[in-house]
Design a protein around this motif. Structure first.
Motif, PDB file in Angstrom:
ATOM      1  N   THR A 344      48.328  47.058  42.989  1.00  0.00           N
ATOM      2  CA  THR A 344      47.070  46.624  42.391  1.00  0.00           C
ATOM      3  C   THR A 344      47.390  45.619  41.287  1.00  0.00           C
ATOM      4  OG1 THR A 344      46.079  48.771  42.872  1.00  0.00           O
ATOM      5  CG2 THR A 344      44.954  47.410  41.255  1.00  0.00           C
ATOM      6  N   VAL A 345      46.527  44.650  41.082  1.00  0.00           N
ATOM      7  CA  VAL A 345      46.807  43.551  40.160  1.00  0.00           C
ATOM      8  C   VAL A 345      45.897  43.614  38.931  1.00  0.00           C
ATOM      9  CG1 VAL A 345      46.823  41.032  39.890  1.00  0.00           C
ATOM     10  CG2 VAL A 345      47.568  42.071  42.049  1.00  0.00           C
ATOM     11  N   HIS A 346      46.504  43.518  37.769  1.00  0.00           N
ATOM     12  CA  HIS A 346      45.748  43.321  36.531  1.00  0.00           C
ATOM     13  C   HIS A 346      45.589  41.827  36.318  1.00  0.00           C
ATOM     14  CE1 HIS A 346      44.613  43.602  32.271  1.00  0.00           C
ATOM     15  NE2 HIS A 346      45.430  42.569  32.105  1.00  0.00           N
ATOM     16  N   CYS A 347      44.355  41.374  36.049  1.00  0.00           N
ATOM     17  CA  CYS A 347      44.117  39.947  35.849  1.00  0.00           C
ATOM     18  C   CYS A 347      43.268  39.728  34.607  1.00  0.00           C
ATOM     19  CB  CYS A 347      43.424  39.344  37.074  1.00  0.00           C
ATOM     20  SG  CYS A 347      43.300  37.546  37.021  1.00  0.00           S
ATOM     21  N   ASP A 348      43.746  38.870  33.712  1.00  0.00           N
ATOM     22  CA  ASP A 348      42.990  38.508  32.509  1.00  0.00           C
ATOM     23  C   ASP A 348      42.068  37.341  32.811  1.00  0.00           C
ATOM     24  OD1 ASP A 348      44.123  40.383  30.660  1.00  0.00           O
ATOM     25  OD2 ASP A 348      45.951  39.172  30.636  1.00  0.00           O
ATOM     26  N   TYR A 349      40.794  37.500  32.471  1.00  0.00           N
ATOM     27  CA  TYR A 349      39.788  36.458  32.629  1.00  0.00           C
ATOM     28  C   TYR A 349      39.346  35.979  31.245  1.00  0.00           C
ATOM     29  CZ  TYR A 349      39.263  37.385  37.633  1.00  0.00           C
ATOM     30  OH  TYR A 349      39.494  37.505  38.984  1.00  0.00           O
ATOM     31  N   PRO A 350      38.617  34.865  31.162  1.00  0.00           N
ATOM     32  CA  PRO A 350      38.068  34.443  29.865  1.00  0.00           C
ATOM     33  C   PRO A 350      37.286  35.582  29.199  1.00  0.00           C
ATOM     34  CG  PRO A 350      37.785  32.691  31.468  1.00  0.00           C
ATOM     35  CD  PRO A 350      38.325  33.875  32.224  1.00  0.00           C
ATOM     36  N   GLN A 351      37.327  35.617  27.865  1.00  0.00           N
ATOM     37  CA  GLN A 351      36.810  36.761  27.121  1.00  0.00           C
ATOM     38  C   GLN A 351      35.339  37.051  27.409  1.00  0.00           C
ATOM     39  OE1 GLN A 351      38.797  38.690  25.433  1.00  0.00           O
ATOM     40  NE2 GLN A 351      37.232  40.093  24.708  1.00  0.00           N
ATOM     41  N   TRP A 352      34.522  36.012  27.573  1.00  0.00           N
ATOM     42  CA  TRP A 352      33.094  36.250  27.802  1.00  0.00           C
ATOM     43  C   TRP A 352      32.857  36.955  29.135  1.00  0.00           C
ATOM     44  CZ3 TRP A 352      30.022  33.931  31.687  1.00  0.00           C
ATOM     45  CH2 TRP A 352      30.643  32.920  32.424  1.00  0.00           C
ATOM     46  N   ILE A 353      33.711  36.667  30.121  1.00  0.00           N
ATOM     47  CA  ILE A 353      33.609  37.358  31.410  1.00  0.00           C
ATOM     48  C   ILE A 353      34.025  38.815  31.266  1.00  0.00           C
ATOM     49  CG2 ILE A 353      34.462  37.417  33.792  1.00  0.00           C
ATOM     50  CD1 ILE A 353      34.792  34.383  33.628  1.00  0.00           C
ATOM     51  N   GLU A 354      35.094  39.046  30.522  1.00  0.00           N
ATOM     52  CA  GLU A 354      35.560  40.422  30.312  1.00  0.00           C
ATOM     53  C   GLU A 354      34.478  41.270  29.629  1.00  0.00           C
ATOM     54  OE1 GLU A 354      38.243  41.362  31.622  1.00  0.00           O
ATOM     55  OE2 GLU A 354      39.949  40.025  31.272  1.00  0.00           O
ATOM     56  N   ILE A 355      33.775  40.665  28.643  1.00  0.00           N
ATOM     57  CA  ILE A 355      32.741  41.407  27.917  1.00  0.00           C
ATOM     58  C   ILE A 355      31.549  41.706  28.828  1.00  0.00           C
ATOM     59  CG2 ILE A 355      31.046  41.263  26.050  1.00  0.00           C
ATOM     60  CD1 ILE A 355      33.150  39.642  24.477  1.00  0.00           C
ATOM     61  N   LEU A 356      31.051  40.678  29.517  1.00  0.00           N
ATOM     62  CA  LEU A 356      29.868  40.871  30.362  1.00  0.00           C
ATOM     63  C   LEU A 356      30.153  41.775  31.555  1.00  0.00           C
ATOM     64  CD1 LEU A 356      28.178  37.330  30.468  1.00  0.00           C
ATOM     65  CD2 LEU A 356      27.738  39.247  28.933  1.00  0.00           C
ATOM     66  N   CYS A 357      31.412  41.791  32.009  1.00  0.00           N
ATOM     67  CA  CYS A 357      31.782  42.608  33.185  1.00  0.00           C
ATOM     68  C   CYS A 357      32.486  43.903  32.798  1.00  0.00           C
ATOM     69  CB  CYS A 357      32.642  41.788  34.148  1.00  0.00           C
ATOM     70  SG  CYS A 357      31.790  40.365  34.833  1.00  0.00           S
ATOM     71  N   HIS A 358      32.449  44.251  31.522  1.00  0.00           N
ATOM     72  CA  HIS A 358      32.903  45.559  31.039  1.00  0.00           C
ATOM     73  C   HIS A 358      34.336  45.900  31.474  1.00  0.00           C
ATOM     74  CE1 HIS A 358      28.736  45.927  29.939  1.00  0.00           C
ATOM     75  NE2 HIS A 358      28.337  45.980  31.196  1.00  0.00           N
ATOM     76  N   ASP A 359      35.226  44.907  31.387  1.00  0.00           N
ATOM     77  CA  ASP A 359      36.673  45.121  31.598  1.00  0.00           C
ATOM     78  C   ASP A 359      37.026  45.638  32.993  1.00  0.00           C
ATOM     79  OD1 ASP A 359      37.459  44.212  29.100  1.00  0.00           O
ATOM     80  OD2 ASP A 359      37.307  46.188  28.169  1.00  0.00           O
ATOM     81  N   ILE A 360      36.216  45.314  33.995  1.00  0.00           N
ATOM     82  CA  ILE A 360      36.513  45.793  35.344  1.00  0.00           C
ATOM     83  C   ILE A 360      37.825  45.217  35.865  1.00  0.00           C
ATOM     84  CG2 ILE A 360      35.248  43.939  36.510  1.00  0.00           C
ATOM     85  CD1 ILE A 360      35.573  47.642  37.607  1.00  0.00           C
ATOM     86  N   ASN A 361      38.278  44.096  35.296  1.00  0.00           N
ATOM     87  CA  ASN A 361      39.519  43.475  35.765  1.00  0.00           C
ATOM     88  C   ASN A 361      40.771  44.089  35.158  1.00  0.00           C
ATOM     89  OD1 ASN A 361      38.428  41.292  37.539  1.00  0.00           O
ATOM     90  ND2 ASN A 361      37.348  40.813  35.650  1.00  0.00           N
ATOM     91  N   VAL A 362      40.589  45.030  34.248  1.00  0.00           N
ATOM     92  CA  VAL A 362      41.720  45.862  33.820  1.00  0.00           C
ATOM     93  C   VAL A 362      41.833  46.943  34.895  1.00  0.00           C
ATOM     94  CG1 VAL A 362      42.709  47.181  31.913  1.00  0.00           C
ATOM     95  CG2 VAL A 362      41.072  45.352  31.439  1.00  0.00           C
ATOM     96  N   HIS A 363      42.379  46.554  36.032  1.00  0.00           N
ATOM     97  CA  HIS A 363      42.102  47.288  37.271  1.00  0.00           C
ATOM     98  C   HIS A 363      43.162  48.318  37.653  1.00  0.00           C
ATOM     99  CE1 HIS A 363      39.185  47.490  40.459  1.00  0.00           C
ATOM    100  NE2 HIS A 363      40.122  47.507  41.383  1.00  0.00           N
ATOM    101  N   ILE A 364      44.369  48.182  37.153  1.00  0.00           N
ATOM    102  CA  ILE A 364      45.418  49.127  37.552  1.00  0.00           C
ATOM    103  C   ILE A 364      45.094  50.556  37.094  1.00  0.00           C
ATOM    104  CG2 ILE A 364      47.876  49.694  37.462  1.00  0.00           C
ATOM    105  CD1 ILE A 364      48.455  46.714  37.159  1.00  0.00           C
ATOM    106  N   PRO A 365      44.739  50.777  35.816  1.00  0.00           N
ATOM    107  CA  PRO A 365      44.400  52.162  35.429  1.00  0.00           C
ATOM    108  C   PRO A 365      43.201  52.717  36.191  1.00  0.00           C
ATOM    109  CG  PRO A 365      43.893  50.609  33.654  1.00  0.00           C
ATOM    110  CD  PRO A 365      44.720  49.872  34.655  1.00  0.00           C
ATOM    111  N   HIS A 366      42.268  51.845  36.576  1.00  0.00           N
ATOM    112  CA  HIS A 366      41.118  52.314  37.359  1.00  0.00           C
ATOM    113  C   HIS A 366      41.576  52.855  38.712  1.00  0.00           C
ATOM    114  CE1 HIS A 366      37.221  52.605  39.190  1.00  0.00           C
ATOM    115  NE2 HIS A 366      37.544  51.738  40.125  1.00  0.00           N
TER     116      HIS A 366
END
Length: 443
Positions: A344-366
């Motif tokens: 599974t891949v963790h991917c950092d996106y621009p901060q405004w995307i991370e905020i609006l999408c509630h950190d769904i891209n911090v995906h490995i722990p999920h």
């Protein structure tokens, strides 16, 4: 996943030719890609290899076999992984996870607090999504035509946050009250025309069988038999997994969520309730939008943000689980820890995307545990970095990463993981050729 070439190379010499001079064989390669220089080839293994034998009489010398330690796998080389990072657009490609590591080992290493549900933080995420969505609709109503794409991008990202809230509800990580979760999840999915229960049942299977070839209900490589089945389907697949891949979740949504045959008998009643809610929203919501704003208003206020949501839905999904070095495996070869932590891949996106999408891209722990609420994913990821950091795949969203996925990760192959469309059907792969030319190559 090295390139597959012939296992042996036979050079024939004429009777009057001098013995062939030894030539240097050198090539740079990476899984799924193969570059051959003019001086040689990359050979896969040495079994059945034929030797050069001049036609004149030769003296046979009996050799004694001496045990030699096996050469380290290329995947074990940090320099090799560094080259793959540069080639694919990753920040880090994790080392192979040892076979004896279990998913329980990884879960047990996480601090207990990351599993705790906090009602204040949960409802704060709802407030962020509702507010940002309302702001997006306001921007659409006021923006001149040339700023509408920016308003649509914001609004589409904001309603992706609705999906993440429903996603937490489905995983029982939003509230301790199951009824509250079902109601909030259903309501959050309605603007997306997503039936909550069918998605939840399908998504649970994805988590249970991540990167399992036949059983994973998210995306997986194209089957060669499917690719070869008809010229028309082949062209559709090439466009779908190439230039239109950022919206392929629309096809997935249609095929997977409205067909009652795809669900177990015990799931049917809940599926029907969700479908009824979705069709009620369409029957009431769409005519109301059209009545107030006209057909163009429906396109502006609903369709375009919805397409923006599907861009993120498609992009997030393929980035989380798709890379030339990440294998899909048959069930008898599958390992849960390898698939969830190492695949599974963790991917950092621009901060405004991370905020609006509630950190769904911090995906490995999920994927280690879906019970971790979205607002605790960063703390969980920090713990994974401390305890398992060298095994993690990490990237920052960039052009090269997307280009790799869209132009390389196509048809399943057991040896290489993926074979590109251009190798199998070069005459039909013009869309992929165009992508390679027009997409930037920088990370």
């Amino acid at each position: 996943m090295a390139c597959t070439l012939a296992d042996s190379l036979l050079l024939l010499m004429g009777s009057h030719q001098k013995p062939a001079q030894r030539r240097n064989i050198a090539a740079r390669y990476s899984p799924g890609l193969c570059n051959i220089n003019r001086d040689g080839l990359i050979l896969k293994g040495f079994r059945n290899q034929r030797h050069l034998i001049p036609r004149k009489k030769v003296t046979v010398i009996q050799a004694v076999a001496v045990p030699v330690a096996p050469a380290p796998s290329p995947a074990d080389s940090s320099e090799y992984r560094k080259q793959l990072c540069e080639s694919y657009g990753f920040n880090q490609i994790g080392e192979p996870l040892p076979e004896n590591v279990t998913i329980k080992d990884v879960i047990d290493s996480l601090p207990k607090k990351v599993f705790e549900i906090d009602d204040v933080k949960a409802w704060k995420s709802v407030l962020i999504s509702v507010t940002s969505y309302a702001l997006g609709l306001f921007m659409i109503s006021k923006a001149p035509w040339y700023l509408l794409p920016l308003a649509w991008a914001w609004t589409g990202t904001a309603i992706t946050g609705f999906f993440v809230i429903g996603h937490d509800c489905a995983h029982k990580s939003f509230s301790k009250n199951k009824l509250v979760e079902d109601i909030v999840g259903t309501l959050a999915f309605l603007p997306l025309i997503y039936p909550y229960e069918p998605w939840r049942f399908k998504h649970d299977r994805h988590h249970a069988k991540t990167n399992m070839l036949k059983e994973d209900t998210a995306w997986h490589p194209v089957w060669k038999e499917e690719f070869d089945s008809s010229p028309l389907l082949r062209k559709a697949i090439i466009y779908g997994y190439g230039p239109f891949r950022s919206w392929m979740s629309i096809a997935h949504w249609l095929l997977w969520h409205f067909d009652l045959k795809k669900f177990r008998p015990t799931e049917i009643n809940r599926v029907k309730i969700s479908l009824a809610c979705v069709f009620a929203f369409i029957a009431i919501g769409w005519p109301l939008i059209i009545y107030k704003t006209g057909i163009m208003g429906w396109i502006k206020f609903w369709l375009m943000p919805w397409l923006g949501y599907h861009f993120w839905m498609s992009t997030f999904t393929m980035v989380h689980h798709t890379a030339p070095h990440i294998p899909f495996k048959y069930s008898d070869e599958w390992n849960a820890a390898q698939a969830q932590l190492n695949g599974t891949v963790h991917c950092d996106y621009p901060q405004w995307i991370e905020i609006l999408c509630h950190d769904i891209n911090v995906h490995i722990p999920h994927h280690i545990s879906p019970r971790i609420p979205s607002y605790n994913l960063r703390a969980a990821h920090k713990s994974l970095q401390e305890n398992w950091g060298k095994y993690l795949n990490e990237a920052s969203w960039n052009w090269r990463l997307m280009k790799t996925i869209m132009t390389v990760c196509h048809v399943y192959d057991k040896e290489e993981n993926y074979v590109g469309f251009e190798r199998l059907a070069p005459e039909d792969s013009y869309p992929i050729t165009v992508l390679k030319k027009v997409m930037p190559d920088h990370a």
